[in-house]
Design an enzyme around this catalytic site. Structure first.
Site, PDB file in Angstrom:
ATOM      1  N   HIS A  97       0.861  -1.181   0.000  1.00 34.50           N
ATOM      2  CA  HIS A  97       0.000   0.000   0.000  1.00 34.50           C
ATOM      3  C   HIS A  97       0.896   1.230   0.000  1.00 34.50           C
ATOM      4  O   HIS A  97       1.640   1.441   0.954  1.00 34.50           O
ATOM      5  CB  HIS A  97      -0.834  -0.082   1.283  1.00 34.50           C
ATOM      6  N   HIS A 150     -34.076 -17.928  28.520  1.00 33.35           N
ATOM      7  CA  HIS A 150     -33.179 -18.255  27.404  1.00 33.35           C
ATOM      8  C   HIS A 150     -32.686 -19.693  27.497  1.00 33.35           C
ATOM      9  O   HIS A 150     -32.690 -20.432  26.514  1.00 33.35           O
ATOM     10  CB  HIS A 150     -31.970 -17.308  27.402  1.00 33.35           C
ATOM     11  N   ARG A 204      -4.528  -1.339  -7.765  1.00 33.09           N
ATOM     12  CA  ARG A 204      -5.768  -0.835  -7.186  1.00 33.09           C
ATOM     13  C   ARG A 204      -5.618   0.653  -6.883  1.00 33.09           C
ATOM     14  O   ARG A 204      -4.656   1.075  -6.249  1.00 33.09           O
ATOM     15  CB  ARG A 204      -6.101  -1.562  -5.894  1.00 33.09           C
TER      16      ARG A 204
HETATM   17  C1  HCA Z   1      -4.488   5.228   5.290  1.00 30.15           C
HETATM   18  C2  HCA Z   1      -5.890   5.578   4.847  1.00 30.15           C
HETATM   19  C3  HCA Z   1      -6.787   4.416   4.524  1.00 30.15           C
HETATM   20  C4  HCA Z   1      -6.595   3.909   3.106  1.00 30.15           C
HETATM   21  C5  HCA Z   1      -7.624   2.930   2.640  1.00 30.15           C
HETATM   22  C6  HCA Z   1      -7.392   2.374   1.255  1.00 30.15           C
HETATM   23  C7  HCA Z   1      -8.235   4.953   4.700  1.00 30.15           C
HETATM   24  O1  HCA Z   1      -4.293   4.996   6.482  1.00 30.15           O
HETATM   25  O2  HCA Z   1      -3.591   5.202   4.457  1.00 30.15           O
HETATM   26  O3  HCA Z   1      -6.288   2.455   0.735  1.00 30.15           O
HETATM   27  O4  HCA Z   1      -8.358   1.839   0.703  1.00 30.15           O
HETATM   28  O5  HCA Z   1      -8.908   4.551   5.637  1.00 30.15           O
HETATM   29  O6  HCA Z   1      -8.611   5.793   3.885  1.00 30.15           O
HETATM   30  O7  HCA Z   1      -6.589   3.349   5.444  1.00 30.15           O
END
Ligand code: HCA
Ligand code: CU
Length: 380
Positions: A74, A291, A134
């Site tokens: 990510h 219950h 994604r």
């Molecule tokens: C983060 C934000 C995230 C990303 C979610 C995603 C969020 O901590 O980087 O990449 O779909 O809640 O928006 O976790």
């Protein structure tokens, strides 16, 4: 309304690492990954290799392990970050861009057109490397829906494998989620992912609404850990879906859920929350007389889920002042003690009288039951 598709992306080692009390060693990450692999999650998402040297090395280590899940990392939506991610041996890269006016102002200061331009280049770069791409919009539910759809359409056209909606601050309601996911679903051809925070207690309901509206992928973490009070707990999502559409979750090893939650709680030094569906220590305990009477006759009377499906057993509590005759009789039968109706009534009264001072430990209750027929004889 039936749910057409479900893929679970477990983010315990990305979103979950953002939980205030989480700091996983390499060995713990491998243990978590191996356990989730056995459980059968479809994907795991790990922290960005740019986060720290150890994060990068751990990501490479998980990439090399024997596993069935597809591995994602990510990163921010930039070519530099995407290239670092591509190089680690992952199967896909999740990129993230803030699209709400609020975050655009507070965070990167870019226009929607600039987001589309950068996003397109990044998605193409990841796809050209043969990986899943994604593209997710942070704070989707406080973004302008028309701009959002414009961004997602552009990412779809650039070859994205999935677009993601994130309820980053946990404000969305199930109805809003259903509407926005349905809009996105009808606007793109690629898969649709949903990421729900639990700030207002709606994460699981929102994930369910997203799936009903056509989302294909849902993010979870073990115990729901994540920023603040976290996201969709894996056990809760399974519980939710098992009651409405068991075929969706049949392929996962559901009997591993208690082990997963207890393993993670142990690593974090916390208890499994008493509110947790399935894995709370009392999730299948029955107490009040009304219950227990019905549950003894027909467990489904007060159980939405069968504990046996998770390798667990129900408990009928009898040593307390709300106890009923049926619970006491069941305990007596388990101990091999036969009681007639009069004996049972008097024993139940005695349990209630004693338990007014506090619940009776199992040992005390069992002792009382075992001695009861003789005690009654003695007083007769
Ligand atoms: C983060 C934000 C995230 C990303 C979610 C995603 C969020 O901590 O980087 O990449 O779909 O809640 O928006 O976790
Ligand atoms: Cu998040």
């Amino acid at each position: 309304m039936s749910i057409p598709h479900l893929r679970i992306i477990d983010s315990t080692l990305r979103e979950g690492e953002q939980f205030a009390h989480a700091h996983f060693s390499t060995a713990q990450k491998l243990q978590i990954a191996a356990a989730l692999d056995r459980f059968g999650v479809d994907y795991m998402e790990l922290t960005s290799p740019l986060a720290s040297p150890q994060s990068e090395s751990d990501l490479r280590t998980v990439a090399q392990m024997a596993r069935r899940f597809r591995l994602l990392t990510h990163v921010r939506c930039s070519l530099a970050d995407a290239r670092r991610a591509i190089d680690t041996g992952v199967d896909g890269v999740d990129v993230l861009f803030a699209t709400s006016t609020r975050l655009r102002t507070a965070s990167h200061g870019l226009s929607i057109d600039e987001i589309i331009e950068i996003g397109t280049a990044v998605v193409r770069e990841i796809r050209a490397a043969g990986l899943e791409a994604r593209f997710s919009s942070e704070d989707s539910f406080r973004s302008d829906p028309d701009s959002l759809v414009r961004v997602y359409r552009a990412m779809d056209a650039a070859g994205a494998s999935r677009v993601g909606l994130a309820d980053t601050v946990g404000v969305a309601t199930p109805r809003q989620v259903h509407e926005l996911v349905a809009l996105v679903r009808s606007s793109v051809a690629c898969d649709v992912e949903f990421h729900a925070h639990n700030d207002t207690g709606c994460a699981v309901a929102n994930a369910h609404a997203a799936l009903e509206a056509g989302a294909t992928h849902v993010d979870t973490t073990i115990l729901g850990i994540g920023e603040r009070n976290g996201i969709v707990p894996l056990s809760s999502l399974i519980a939710r879906l098992l009651t409405v559409q068991p075929d969706l979750v049949d392929r996962y090893r559901l009997e591993m859920l208690p082990e997963l939650d207890h393993m993670l709680a142990g690593m974090l030094g916390v208890d499994v929350p008493f509110t947790a569906p399935v894995t709370a220590p009392t999730a299948f305990h029955h107490k009040a007389g009304l219950h227990t009477k019905a549950v003894i006759a027909d467990p489904g009377a007060y159980e939405a889920l069968d504990p046996a499906r998770f390798g667990l057993q129900r408990r009928v509590l009898a040593g307390h002042r709300l106890a009923g005759r049926h619970a006491i009789r069941a305990r007596a039968t388990a101990l091999g003690v036969q009681l007639d109706d009069a004996q049972l009534r008097r024993l139940t009264m005695e349990v209630k009288r004693r338990a007014d001072g506090g619940p009776l430990p199992d040992h005390d209750l069992d002792g009382l039951i075992a001695a009861w027929p003789a005690a009654v004889e003695g007083t007769a």
